[in-house]
Scaffold this active site. Sequence first.
Site, PDB file in Angstrom:
ATOM      1  N   GLY A  10       0.818  -1.214   0.000  1.00 41.29           N
ATOM      2  CA  GLY A  10       0.000   0.000   0.000  1.00 41.29           C
ATOM      3  C   GLY A  10       0.846   1.255   0.000  1.00 41.29           C
ATOM      4  N   GLY A  12      -0.906   4.544  -0.055  1.00 37.97           N
ATOM      5  CA  GLY A  12      -1.965   5.556  -0.011  1.00 37.97           C
ATOM      6  C   GLY A  12      -1.582   6.615   1.005  1.00 37.97           C
ATOM      7  N   LYS A 105      -6.758  -1.826  11.812  1.00 36.17           N
ATOM      8  CA  LYS A 105      -7.590  -2.150  12.989  1.00 36.17           C
ATOM      9  C   LYS A 105      -8.778  -3.025  12.652  1.00 36.17           C
ATOM     10  CE  LYS A 105      -8.624   1.914  11.164  1.00 36.17           C
ATOM     11  NZ  LYS A 105      -7.995   3.198  10.967  1.00 36.17           N
ATOM     12  N   GLY A 134      -3.788   6.692  15.598  1.00 35.35           N
ATOM     13  CA  GLY A 134      -2.740   7.294  14.763  1.00 35.35           C
ATOM     14  C   GLY A 134      -1.387   7.371  15.444  1.00 35.35           C
ATOM     15  N   ILE A 136      -0.512   8.385  18.427  1.00 41.37           N
ATOM     16  CA  ILE A 136      -0.408   8.272  19.896  1.00 41.37           C
ATOM     17  C   ILE A 136       0.119   6.882  20.270  1.00 41.37           C
ATOM     18  CG2 ILE A 136      -1.675   8.354  22.087  1.00 41.37           C
ATOM     19  CD1 ILE A 136      -3.805  10.043  20.715  1.00 41.37           C
ATOM     20  N   LYS A 205     -11.381  -0.141  17.237  1.00 34.03           N
ATOM     21  CA  LYS A 205     -10.290   0.346  18.082  1.00 34.03           C
ATOM     22  C   LYS A 205     -10.577   0.069  19.552  1.00 34.03           C
ATOM     23  CE  LYS A 205      -8.846   3.921  14.816  1.00 34.03           C
ATOM     24  NZ  LYS A 205      -9.131   5.276  14.319  1.00 34.03           N
TER      25      LYS A 205
END
Length: 434
Positions: A10, A12, A105, A134, A136, A205
């Site tokens: 990927g 993106g 996730k 993200g 964190i 999540k």
Amino acid sequence: MKKVKIALLGLGNVGCGVWKILNSNKEEIQKRSGYEIEVAKILVRETKKDRGVIVPEEILTTDFNEILNDKDIKIVIEVMGGIEPAREYMLKAMDKKKHIVTANKMLLATGGDEIFEKADSMGVMFHYEASVAGGIPIINGINESLTANKVEQLYGIVNGTTNYILSKMETEGLSFKAALDEATEKGYAEADPISDIEGFDAQYKLAILSSLAFGTKIDVENVYREGITNIKSIDMDYAKEFKMVIKLLAIVKDVNGKLELRVHPTMIPKNHPLANVYDSFNAIFIKGNAVGDLMFYGRGAGDLPTGSAVVSDLISILRSNIDLENINPVVKNNLWDKKIRDIRSVESKYYIRTTVEDKPGVLGEITTILGDCGISLRSVIQRGVESPQHDKVTLVLVTHYTKEAKVIEAIDEIYELKTVKKIDNIIRIEDFKN
Ligand code: NAP
Ligand code: HSE
């Protein structure tokens, strides 16, 4: 300096973030990892696409086998998303003893067991910091730094897109659609943004975080879920009047040994730290029995913040000796069996916005039903005449703490009243005292 070859699946939003960080922070990454990293191959669907980054064309491929069969590629970074073929590719790569970093996730929450078991059985490392919130470092935070605690409660703003939308609606009066378009443009939204706005992404999540925080397997279906598509600016105005804001919260509480798992729009007091988390920022507020209150805060989506978590996972793998056998069995999350509390058992305060006929006795009918169901009202607000025919008004009810089952029962009866035109919205209120 040692050299290592890696591959990306990927290129993106996140893949480009990873590429940019590997290039812009090359020296730091080399010094910290002890390796010179070469991105040998990148799997994409379309090799000719303009991606806003300069990548040598010869490393782009549409054939996964070029990565799988290259013995020199030691680490595979999966940032393509979705279930298939991401699942198949990760399993095959682990079979070939390649270590994995992923941001996926959806796959972890719905089929994680198989992946963790494969990593365990093959003795390869499997890192997934970017899968939740993200940039964190919450996965490492829970897995490494909070293990001395019994976690009692966790409240998270874990979806950047919905937090961006709610922030823009609240602070700039933007429409839902305009705010979602901006979030998509900025690379925060999923390929299918329904996952964000209907709360699925936050549900995944929360399942991941809860399983780590409580050392138990969580079936994603056990996480109650509502999205934000029903939130209107009028609800935000009422929230403001109550000195509150509306956030999409992911909540898990240990209530007498049973886990209460839910994702839904929530009114929270303006003076709580989570209320001041705006834009695409995420935050996770944890109550541990030793550490007390703790909050992790940072960018929850976007190319560079997410790329930061992915590249840090890569460096962690490189810092371990990647050539040793069976180096890092994955952290076990099946230490305890925990029972799940049904959403009907949840106790909360509720904001109920209705449209009713503007005539005597209507309020009495509604409050009688609420009283009969054992629900105590904290306040009632009726705002003047709102239709040209003078036939309907907005009636907002706020309850004291009550069981969700009672609210469901009362709402069913209120629906039956001829004078009630509509139950426009019901939003749970969290004051963090229960
Ligand atoms: P994206 O922008 O849609 O990029 C996906 C990439 O994967 C594209 O380069 C696409 O190739 C490639 N791809 C997809 N399916 C493929 C297939 N079958 N074969 C080959 N290549 C394929 O997605 P993203 O936003 O970067 O998200 C990637 C992952 O990170 C997802 O799991 C997402 O949930 C997760 N994540 C995203 C963020 C964020 O802020 N965006 C944050 C945290 C986690 P083409 O470009 O050729 O189409
Ligand atoms: N679509 C996700 C979000 C990306 O908006 O939070 C980060 O996981």
